[in-house]
Scaffold this active site. Structure first.
Site, PDB file in Angstrom:
ATOM      1  N   LYS A   1       6.167  -1.448  -6.633  1.00  0.00           N
ATOM      2  CA  LYS A   1       7.048  -2.198  -7.533  1.00  0.00           C
ATOM      3  C   LYS A   1       8.186  -1.333  -8.061  1.00  0.00           C
ATOM      4  O   LYS A   1       9.309  -1.805  -8.241  1.00  0.00           O
ATOM      5  CB  LYS A   1       6.242  -2.770  -8.707  1.00  0.00           C
ATOM      6  CG  LYS A   1       5.412  -3.988  -8.319  1.00  0.00           C
ATOM      7  CD  LYS A   1       6.296  -5.093  -7.764  1.00  0.00           C
ATOM      8  CE  LYS A   1       5.685  -6.466  -7.793  1.00  0.00           C
ATOM      9  NZ  LYS A   1       6.487  -7.456  -7.071  1.00  0.00           N
TER      10      LYS A   1
ATOM     11  N   TYR B   1       0.179  -0.843  -6.260  1.00  0.00           N
ATOM     12  CA  TYR B   1       1.123  -1.879  -6.688  1.00  0.00           C
ATOM     13  C   TYR B   1       2.250  -1.267  -7.540  1.00  0.00           C
ATOM     14  O   TYR B   1       3.428  -1.577  -7.349  1.00  0.00           O
ATOM     15  CB  TYR B   1       0.322  -2.909  -7.483  1.00  0.00           C
ATOM     16  CG  TYR B   1       1.073  -4.080  -8.033  1.00  0.00           C
ATOM     17  CD1 TYR B   1       1.448  -5.145  -7.222  1.00  0.00           C
ATOM     18  CD2 TYR B   1       1.363  -4.165  -9.392  1.00  0.00           C
ATOM     19  CE1 TYR B   1       2.101  -6.254  -7.750  1.00  0.00           C
ATOM     20  CE2 TYR B   1       2.004  -5.261  -9.932  1.00  0.00           C
ATOM     21  CZ  TYR B   1       2.380  -6.308  -9.107  1.00  0.00           C
ATOM     22  OH  TYR B   1       3.031  -7.389  -9.629  1.00  0.00           O
TER      23      TYR B   1
END
Ligand code: NAI
Length: 736
Positions: free
Chosen positions: A167, A163
């Site tokens: 991101k 993640y």
């Protein structure tokens, strides 16, 4: 001020079936936007799908009297989402990339699927959706895009390797889209929210979840997407009703390699503390600024002048015996300046206001119902603090005032100036920079009316001969100049200065004899006394006020200029202006000679009023013509030899006033070589684009071509490697 509305704007919000996305959808719809609510309707991990999440939000919007349409596709099919917006509402203005899932695992346990799914939804999904919208936004010259990044990416977070990587990828994507979109009025910003949602409800206690309502994030998203908002390429942390902006900071670092010496790991080890020392850190905001340091390191290295350790520089002295860095932070004694209506009028006359123009009367007649003071008068009280022994009172600087040049000026007003009164100024030496041949002193002056801060001035003063004390070359405290857009100016205004302009302007308080006494001017190398730089600055500012603010002084916010060349009294100051939102870029020339006198300048306004496009600037004679004539003669003499040595065709595009003013082809590939005016008939090996002035600086050796390239002044197309031969051609054969 009026509330922010989005009437007629079409907004697509991905993953809007719940959490943050739902909140954005409701907020946009409440303010008049036509909203496409996208949601795949799967679970947190990205499994399953359902139309109910999006449908529910659409029903909620409609129930509140708003307009919305649902879409249930995965963001991986970006085209379908944009098509849904076009089908429902006929256009797309705003894209909020918000859809997301989590598959948290410690790094060792992260499977390919955990990695790929997260990347597909967050990074690839945002790419697909945004790319599908891009051309529509370009065509309509409007677009606002939000990328949802995360503090997990910015700072790292245990168990979120997949993640975090995706991101932070979104932040990189946003940074580049901000650059590519700017000229089409497409702005892209990133947010790193903290909010209660199904993604966070298992990891946060209930009290905290309550304090982190998604409605505390939505207002930032709405503002960033409004057409009044000029923010582009920003990244913001937001949550619990708080918003903050982030940027990069970099240590001044150390140059570890000197001429002809290898760079070693030991040198890195030995200077590690310096490499990591954030004192005097800089905050580069573009790749050009970042590369500048590398290029400066190159030139330092080449001159065998390894950058000194900033702490040792604190004690180092110049040849003249001053220790400039010890002056940083020193305060000058406070000064007070009392003035009446008469001083405002005298200043207005000094910067060329005239009763010839009816709208100037409010600056010249104290009983006029709108009598007011020109904003740039604010330099006068602050400048008084430097005069009368101000700067020269700092022993560490030991300034020889005859060696002082006014390099740049920044002025910011916090309220319109009173038309009379007493102002106090407090000045601080904000920084001292070492430019080799001289030092730059940044003097910050805050000016108050009673306790109220009225304005801030930053003087950049160049002291010739004071360099070489081992200080840094740039400062995060400096208010930087900004290059104007490359297109032709949007408007041009000009004014003839009077023969007595300098004689008049000096009465406002700048008594330097250079501006009135011919023998003094001659000592400075000028044929006649020259106009004050701050006088031209006043002309430029009032040109902008006239063109874009109806001469309304309350619209004025700030001005920055670099003084490049002097104006002689009697010459015409021509101000070229480019509107970029509330920023008006400007450049001033002497109309008679074409010389740029104020560069990298801008005025920031509160509210831009008018964009009347005036005449385009006259294209004056090109200085580069002479150089090409000389190159042509040399090619005649020794073309065959050059063809052997260089074997390439160079096409030149010379820019003046933002437009192509000439093209030249130097053919050193065919026959015995040739020079011709005009583009090359075939495909040239390299095309070089640069302004007439920069061309002259390059051939005169004042501007390093490599540096010009990295700073965007010189553009190259084609075989860039061949451009390395350029310096040889220009140096050896222009010989100017
Ligand atoms: P949420 O789970 O309530 O909302 C995400 C929505 O995206 C869900 O409704 C889901 O169905 C939808 N979605 C998932 N995959 C999709 C796909 N392939 N196509 C279309 N829709 C899809 O979570 P929340 O908290 O509202 O998150 C919104 C965004 O904010 C996410 O990108 C998340 O990573 C980000 N974020 C949230 C933080 C927080 O504190 N809530 C912290 C940092 C970032």
């Amino acid at each position: 001020m009026a509330p922010l509305r989005f009437d007629g704007k079409v907004v697509l919000i991905t993953g809007a079936g719940g959490g943050l996305g739902r909140e954005y959808a409701l907020a946009f719809a409440d303010r008049g936007a036509l909203v496409v609510v996208n949601d795949l309707g799967g679970d947190i991990q990205g499994d399953g799908k359902s139309s109910s999440a999006a449908d529910k939000v659409v029903a909620e919007i409609k129930g509140r009297g708003g307009q919305a349409a649902a879409n249930y596709d995965s963001v991986e099919n970006g085209e379908k989402l944009i098509q849904a917006a076009l089908d429902a509402f006929g256009r797309i203005d705003i894209v909020i990339n918000n859809a997301g899932i989590l598959r948290d695992r410690s790094f060792a346990r992260t499977s390919d699927l955990d990695w790929d799914l997260i990347h597909r939804v967050h990074l690839r999904g945002s790419f697909q959706v945004t790319r599908a919208a891009w051309n529509h936004m370009r065509k309509q010259k409007f677009g606002r895009i939000i990328m949802t990044t995360s503090t997990a990416g910015i700072y790292g977070n245990f168990g979120q390797a997949n993640y975090s990587a995706a991101k932070l990828g979104l932040l990189g994507l946003s940074n580049t889209l901000a650059i590519e979109g700017q000229k089409y009025n497409i702005h892209c910003n990133s947010i790193a929210p903290t909010a209660s949602s199904r993604l966070t409800q298992t990891v946060m206690p209930p009290d905290l979840l309550e304090a982190l309502k998604p409605e505390y994030v939505a207002p930032l998203v709405l503002w960033l997407c409004h057409d009044q908002c000029q923010e582009n390429g920003g990244v913001f942390e937001v949550g619990a009703g708080w918003v903050g902006k982030l940027r990069w900071e970099r240590t001044p670092g150390a140059v570890l390699q000197s001429h002809n010496q290898p760079m070693t790991p030991e040198a890195v080890r030995d200077r590690w503390d310096q490499i990591c020392d954030f004192q005097n850190a800089v905050k580069p905001s573009s790749i050009q600024e970042a590369l500048n340091t590398v290029i400066e390191a190159l030139s330092d290295k080449n001159s065998e002048n390894v950058v000194a350790n900033p702490t040792s520089a604190l004690t180092s002295t110049t040849p003249g015996g001053s220790s400039p860095l010890a002056a940083v932070g020193q305060k000058l004694s406070e000064t007070s300046y009392s003035y009446s209506n008469m001083h405002c009028i005298l200043y207005a006359l000094g910067v060329g206001m005239s009763t010839k123009e009816p709208e100037h009367l409010k600056f010249l007649y104290e009983r006029h119902e709108d009598f007011c003071c020109l904003p740039t008068f604010a330099v006068i009280p602050s400048q008084a603090s430097m005069m009368d022994g101000g700067l020269s009172s700092i022993p560490e600087l030991n300034i020889d005032l005859t060696q002082l040049l006014h390099g740049e000026q920044y002025l910011e007003l916090y309220r319109p100036l009173p038309a009379s009164g007493t102002l106090t100024s407090r000045s601080t030496v904000a920084d001292v920079l070492d430019k080799g041949s001289g030092a730059v002193i940044l003097l910050d002056v805050h000016t108050y009316h009673g306790e109220e801060l009225v304005c801030f001035n930053q003087f950049s003063l160049f002291i010739m001969g004071m360099g070489g004390f081992g200080g840094k070359r740039s400062s995060s405290k400096a208010k930087e100049t900004v290059a104007p857009p490359t297109r032709a100016p949007d408007a041009v205004l000009s004014d003839v200065t009077s023969r007595d302009q300098a004689a008049l302007y000096r009465l406002s308080g700048d008594w330097n004899p250079m501006h009135i006494d011919p023998s003094f001017a001659a000592m400075g190398g000028f044929k006649t006394p020259i106009l004050h730089g701050l006088c031209s600055f006043g002309f430029a500012a009032r040109h902008v006020l006239k063109q874009y603010a109806n001469n309304d002084v309350s619209k004025f916010k700030a001005i920055k200029v670099r003084f490049v060349k002097p104006v002689l009294p009697g010459q015409t100051i021509q101000t070229e202006m480019w509107k970029d939102g509330s920023r008006i870029h400007l450049q001033c020339r002497v109309k008679e000679t074409g010389d740029v006198v104020l560069a990298g300048a801008y005025v920031d306004l509160q509210n831009v009023v008018d964009v009347k496009v005036d005449k385009v600037p006259e294209v004056g004679k090109l200085q580069s013509d002479l150089v090409f004539a000389e190159i042509g003669r040399r090619i005649k003499d020794m073309g065959a030899e050059l063809v052997k040595k260089i074997d390439a065709v160079f096409e030149w595009e010379i820019i003046q006033g933002g437009q192509t003013a000439a093209r030249w082809t130097i053919d050193l590939k065919n026959g015995t070589g040739s020079l011709q005016k005009g583009p090359y008939s075939g495909k040239p090996d390299v095309t070089i684009t640069l302004s007439d002035e920069d061309f002259m600086d390059v051939v005169q050796g004042k501007l390093n071509p490599q540096k010009a390239f990295f700073t965007g002044k010189l553009k190259l197309r084609g075989n860039i490697v061949l451009s390395q031969k350029l310096e040889a051609i220009l140096k050896d054969y222009a010989k100017l």
